[in-house]
Design a protein around this motif. Structure first.
Motif, PDB file in Angstrom:
ATOM      1  N   SER A  36       0.808  -1.224   0.000  1.00  0.00           N
ATOM      2  CA  SER A  36       0.000   0.000   0.000  1.00  0.00           C
ATOM      3  C   SER A  36       0.843   1.277   0.000  1.00  0.00           C
ATOM      4  O   SER A  36       0.338   2.341  -0.313  1.00  0.00           O
ATOM      5  N   LYS A  37       2.120   1.200   0.350  1.00  0.00           N
ATOM      6  CA  LYS A  37       2.962   2.388   0.345  1.00  0.00           C
ATOM      7  C   LYS A  37       3.477   2.636  -1.069  1.00  0.00           C
ATOM      8  O   LYS A  37       4.254   1.875  -1.611  1.00  0.00           O
ATOM      9  N   ARG A  38       3.018   3.740  -1.651  1.00  0.00           N
ATOM     10  CA  ARG A  38       3.408   4.067  -3.029  1.00  0.00           C
ATOM     11  C   ARG A  38       4.321   5.280  -2.992  1.00  0.00           C
ATOM     12  O   ARG A  38       3.915   6.351  -2.571  1.00  0.00           O
ATOM     13  N   THR A  39       5.546   5.112  -3.462  1.00  0.00           N
ATOM     14  CA  THR A  39       6.519   6.197  -3.401  1.00  0.00           C
ATOM     15  C   THR A  39       7.067   6.584  -4.770  1.00  0.00           C
ATOM     16  O   THR A  39       7.764   7.581  -4.884  1.00  0.00           O
ATOM     17  N   GLN A  40       6.770   5.822  -5.797  1.00  0.00           N
ATOM     18  CA  GLN A  40       7.329   6.082  -7.123  1.00  0.00           C
ATOM     19  C   GLN A  40       6.289   6.731  -8.020  1.00  0.00           C
ATOM     20  O   GLN A  40       5.115   6.383  -7.987  1.00  0.00           O
TER      21      GLN A  40
ATOM     22  N   LEU B 132      -6.647  -2.365  -2.981  1.00  0.00           N
ATOM     23  CA  LEU B 132      -5.343  -2.346  -3.626  1.00  0.00           C
ATOM     24  C   LEU B 132      -4.263  -2.143  -2.575  1.00  0.00           C
ATOM     25  O   LEU B 132      -3.476  -1.223  -2.623  1.00  0.00           O
ATOM     26  N   SER B 133      -4.253  -3.030  -1.600  1.00  0.00           N
ATOM     27  CA  SER B 133      -3.249  -2.977  -0.548  1.00  0.00           C
ATOM     28  C   SER B 133      -2.705  -4.372  -0.327  1.00  0.00           C
ATOM     29  O   SER B 133      -3.141  -5.323  -0.963  1.00  0.00           O
ATOM     30  N   ASN B 134      -1.775  -4.513   0.581  1.00  0.00           N
ATOM     31  CA  ASN B 134      -1.122  -5.790   0.822  1.00  0.00           C
ATOM     32  C   ASN B 134      -1.625  -6.451   2.105  1.00  0.00           C
ATOM     33  O   ASN B 134      -0.923  -7.215   2.728  1.00  0.00           O
TER      34      ASN B 134
END
Length: 69
Positions: free
Chosen positions: A5-9, A56-58
């Motif tokens: 869930s952590k989107r950094t790009q 849309l998470s893990n």
């Protein structure tokens, strides 16, 4: 982890006006923001059918772990 869930790009995409308007219409049709709609399409292409309402998470494990089960 495929669905972390952590989107950094960031990915920058250039669309012509017609493509952009069609993107907005498609996203609005399913009540999603354009960025979420594009991300869902990308995830669908990379990992297969998720269902547009899928989280849309893990939280339930990665796609790799699911396929091994």
């Amino acid at each position: 982890m495929a669905l972390n869930s952590k989107r950094t790009q960031r990915v920058v995409t250039y669309l012509n006006e017609r493509e952009y308007m069609d993107l907005l219409k498609s996203a609005a049709r399913i009540d999603k923001r354009p960025g979420d709609f594009v991300r869902f399409g990308l995830l669908h292409d990379m990992y297969g059918s998720l269902g547009i309402g899928a989280p849309l998470s893990n939280e339930n494990g990665s796609a790799d772990e699911t396929q091994d089960a």
